[in-house]
Design a protein around this motif. Structure first.
Motif, PDB file in Angstrom:
ATOM      1  N   ARG A 288       0.839  -1.190   0.000  1.00 22.40           N
ATOM      2  CA  ARG A 288       0.000   0.000   0.000  1.00 22.40           C
ATOM      3  C   ARG A 288       0.876   1.242   0.000  1.00 22.40           C
TER       4      ARG A 288
ATOM      5  N   THR B 141       1.568   4.735   1.357  1.00 22.20           N
ATOM      6  CA  THR B 141       1.240   5.537   2.527  1.00 22.20           C
ATOM      7  C   THR B 141       1.477   7.005   2.230  1.00 22.20           C
TER       8      THR B 141
ATOM      9  N   ARG C  12      -5.992   7.780   3.661  1.00 19.89           N
ATOM     10  CA  ARG C  12      -6.001   6.324   3.788  1.00 19.89           C
ATOM     11  C   ARG C  12      -4.989   5.686   2.841  1.00 19.89           C
TER      12      ARG C  12
END
Length: 223
Positions: free
Chosen positions: A194, A196, A200
């Motif tokens: 993911r 960052t 979110r």
């Protein structure tokens, strides 16, 4: 029968600042000296067409990252009078590349720059070639996975959606686009990572193994 000469011309497209851009060169020699044109030039006697396209792009703009994106033949242009130097036939190429730094002019180009579409007036019949290249890119985003060619190796669905919005010059519903992309077999594959930062963390994807999309992702109807 009159002899003709063979050239290659390139429609090089990328996404910069959220807009579809084309790579153009400013001609340093006649004809059309000082005017903007697509990068390209004459094919050498012992040279393959693909190799000529890559060489001309490198020599005139300093762009060497063709392998990071997509390169294909677009079509051939050979109308009499298209070039004031004589009968010249051009094999045009379409290149779709991730965002690149500013180009560096070289060879017989006095300048090189990215231009947001529609861009300036162009020499020769290059406006027609550019128009054909943009339409090919727009159509290919419907039924192939080439939209990812504008993205880095790992990207978010929002970044991919921004590509479609820039190329199609429209706004897409985020949830609907996410559903279509992630449920189309082989279009994208999750990396397990993911990104960052602010807000979110966003899931990262890479381009999948599919080349043709089933079902296609259709352009919104024009109103």
């Amino acid at each position: 029968m009159a002899a003709f000469r063979l050239t290659v011309d390139l429609v090089v497209l990328t996404i910069r600042a959220g807009a579809l851009n084309v790579l153009l060169v400013q001609r340093g020699i006649p004809p059309y000296q000082g005017e903007w044109a697509l990068p390209g030039g004459f094919v050498l006697d012992d040279e393959d067409l693909d190799a000529a396209a890559v060489r001309e792009l490198r020599e005139e703009t300093g762009v060497t990252a063709v392998g990071a994106g997509h390169l294909e033949q677009l079509r051939t242009y050979g109308a009499p009078g298209r070039d004031p130097r004589g009968r010249v036939v051009s094999v045009a190429y379409l290149a779709l590349l991730p965002d690149l730094p500013a180009p560096t002019a070289g060879s017989d180009a006095s300048g090189a720059a990215w231009h947001p579409l529609p861009g300036p007036c162009l020499a020769f019949d290059h406006r027609e070639i550019l128009r054909d290249g943009v339409e090919r890119a727009r159509a290919k985003l419907e039924y192939t996975s080439l939209g990812a060619a504008f993205c880095p190796a790992e990207f978010t669905i929002a970044e991919l959606r921004a590509v479609y919005e820039a190329v199609w010059h429209t706004t897409l519903d985020p949830r609907n686009f996410h559903r279509k992309v992630t449920t189309t077999d082989g279009f994208v594959a999750p990396t397990g990572e993911r990104r960052t930062g602010v807000g979110r963390p966003a899931e990262l994807f890479r381009r999948g193994e599919a080349e043709v999309l089933h079902p296609p992702i259709m352009r919104p109807a024009r109103t």
